[in-house]
Design an enzyme around this catalytic site. Structure first.
Site, mmCIF file in Angstrom:
data_model
loop_
_atom_site.group_PDB
_atom_site.id
_atom_site.type_symbol
_atom_site.label_atom_id
_atom_site.label_comp_id
_atom_site.label_asym_id
_atom_site.label_seq_id
_atom_site.Cartn_x
_atom_site.Cartn_y
_atom_site.Cartn_z
ATOM 1 N N ARG A 38 13.870 -2.126 -25.496
ATOM 2 C CA ARG A 38 12.876 -1.823 -26.309
ATOM 3 C C ARG A 38 11.555 -2.899 -26.158
ATOM 4 N NH1 ARG A 38 13.228 -5.602 -29.893
ATOM 5 N NH2 ARG A 38 15.135 -6.520 -30.642
ATOM 6 N N GLY B 24 23.532 -4.617 -33.087
ATOM 7 C CA GLY B 24 22.654 -5.146 -34.023
ATOM 8 C C GLY B 24 21.366 -5.451 -33.639
ATOM 9 N N SER B 25 20.449 -5.968 -34.419
ATOM 10 C CA SER B 25 19.162 -6.343 -34.039
ATOM 11 C C SER B 25 18.433 -7.502 -35.128
ATOM 12 C CB SER B 25 18.583 -5.030 -34.200
ATOM 13 O OG SER B 25 16.888 -5.339 -33.739
#
Length: 420
Positions: free
Chosen positions: A284, A156-157
């Protein structure tokens, strides 16, 4: 343009997705966005960004689309600004013989359970954790750690699905909800495993790492529990030298233990009395407008650095500016509605007029219902302020956000409408 292409596989919907494409174009490379639904990214049409519609979850279909582009012009790099597609972009880059992170490393890193095991095995500080696949196991794990505990998905994020559970009933209820999900908000299959973790209550930070270099430490502001919505950031964090060093060293150790070390990594930590503990490592660039804060406060353009790395060039990471930048996100206190267009424009203008505020924006349209944020998607807008010292930057961002809050009305909804 040079005739070279930078392939962008999917994107985040705001912030750095648009910036990736713009930095590529400014560098003389044509950005091409490969995505399942171009309509998901309004900025693409607004900016005239070339898009290729393809099922990015279908490896064969994606490679066919990439091969067609390769036949058209030299592909100089492959990137993504979406955490969900980092392994996909890395695999495509590797297949083309282009720079990028190790695909297996980022794939393993995206599984928070595997990430926890690797970090714990390498002696990197992490909260106590258990990986479970049933509700009963979650309740048992919570009892062993001692309540309250954090219950969250293994993938998830943006704090999606992350919740502090105060008792066994809350643990069972949230575990049941997470385990019942078959896909995430992107429609990607969700693993039927979740994490139950020891709750760490120390102040939260992130360290923005590039390669294996700790670039800057960011102070985070988190909204009301039981959710963990980030409502602000300060760059760089104001910390004693010893605390700063502990956070930076722990972040770099985590990146190295996970086999990362190419491009950007966003490492979230809490500073406990026992030392720095890693909450998670994201392979990221940071979200939440952090790259923009870093650019304004430090003169380091992390978005451009990521683009240059994908193109095989060496980015400049030396600090060239010595300022302080703060962002505050607007969230709703309860169910409400955004004011009409004229009043909204006036409110934004007043926020932008605050001394030291350099940006103020509302993401939603006039008249749109809003409610308390459960994750990053609940943010309504933000203000960014820049000053020579931490206090005036933070105070200006706070004041701007308070003015933006006047755009939300809590009196126009009836009780029936609020429950609808």
């Amino acid at each position: 343009m040079s005739g070279r292409l930078l392939l962008l596989i999917e994107s985040n919907t705001t912030g750095t997705g648009r910036l990736f494409a713009r930095r590529a174009a400014q560098h003389g490379v044509e950005p091409v966005l490969l995505c399942a639904d171009p309509g998901r990214y309004p900025y693409a049409a607004e900016d005239g960004l070339r898009t290729v519609a393809v099922d990015t979850a279908d490896e064969a279909a994606l490679w066919t689309a990439v091969s067609e582009l390769v036949g058209e012009a030299p592909v100089a790099g492959v990137l993504t600004s979406s955490e969900y597609y980092v392994p996909t972009a890395a695999a495509v880059a590797a297949r083309l013989g282009l720079p990028g992170p190790e695909a297996e490393a980022v794939r393993a890193c995206r599984d928070k359970a595997e990430q926890r095991r690797v970090l714990a095995g390498a002696g990197v500080g992490v909260p106590g954790f258990a990986v479970v696949d049933e509700v009963a196991g979650a309740v048992v794990a919570a009892a062993e750690f001692g309540l309250p505990v954090v219950v969250k998905p293994v993938q998830g994020s943006g704090s999606l699905g992350v919740r502090l559970c105060a008792d066994a009933a809350e643990v069972a209820e949230h575990a049941r909800t997470l385990l019942a999900a078959t896909v995430n908000e992107r429609g990607v299959a969700a693993p039927r495993r979740i994490l139950v973790e020891e709750y760490l209550s120390g102040p939260e930070f992130s360290v923005e790492v590039f390669g294996t270099q700790a670039v800057v430490t960011v102070a985070k502001h988190v909204g009301p529990l039981p959710v963990f919505v980030e409502v602000g950031h300060d760059v760089p964090a104001s910390l004693p030298a010893e605390s700063e060093r502990a956070l930076r060293e722990t972040a770099v150790r985590a990146v190295e233990a996970l086999g990362l070390g190419w491009g950007a990594a966003h490492v979230e930590l809490r500073l406990e009395s026992t030392g720095a503990k890693v909450i998670e490592v994201n392979p990221r660039l940071a979200g939440g407008m952090i790259p923009e804060l870093v650019r304004r406060a430090c003169g380091i353009d992390l978005v451009l650095a990521q683009v240059l790395s994908a193109l095989g060039e060496i980015p400049e990471l030396e600090r060239g500016v010595y300022a302080r930048a703060s962002i505050r996100f607007l969230t709703a206190e309860r169910d409400g509605i955004l004011t009409h267009a004229g009043a909204l424009d006036e409110t934004v203008a007043r926020a932008r007029a605050v001394p030291n505020v350099v940006d103020a924006v509302v993401y939603r349209v006039p008249g749109e219902p809003v409610g308390p944020a459960e994750d990053f998607r609940g943010r309504i807008g933000h203000t960014i302020a820049v000053a020579d010292h931490p206090a005036p930057a933070a105070e200006a961002a706070d004041r701007g956000a308070a003015l933006l809050a006047e755009a939300v009305s809590y009196t126009h909804l009836t009780a029936t409408e609020a429950l609808a």
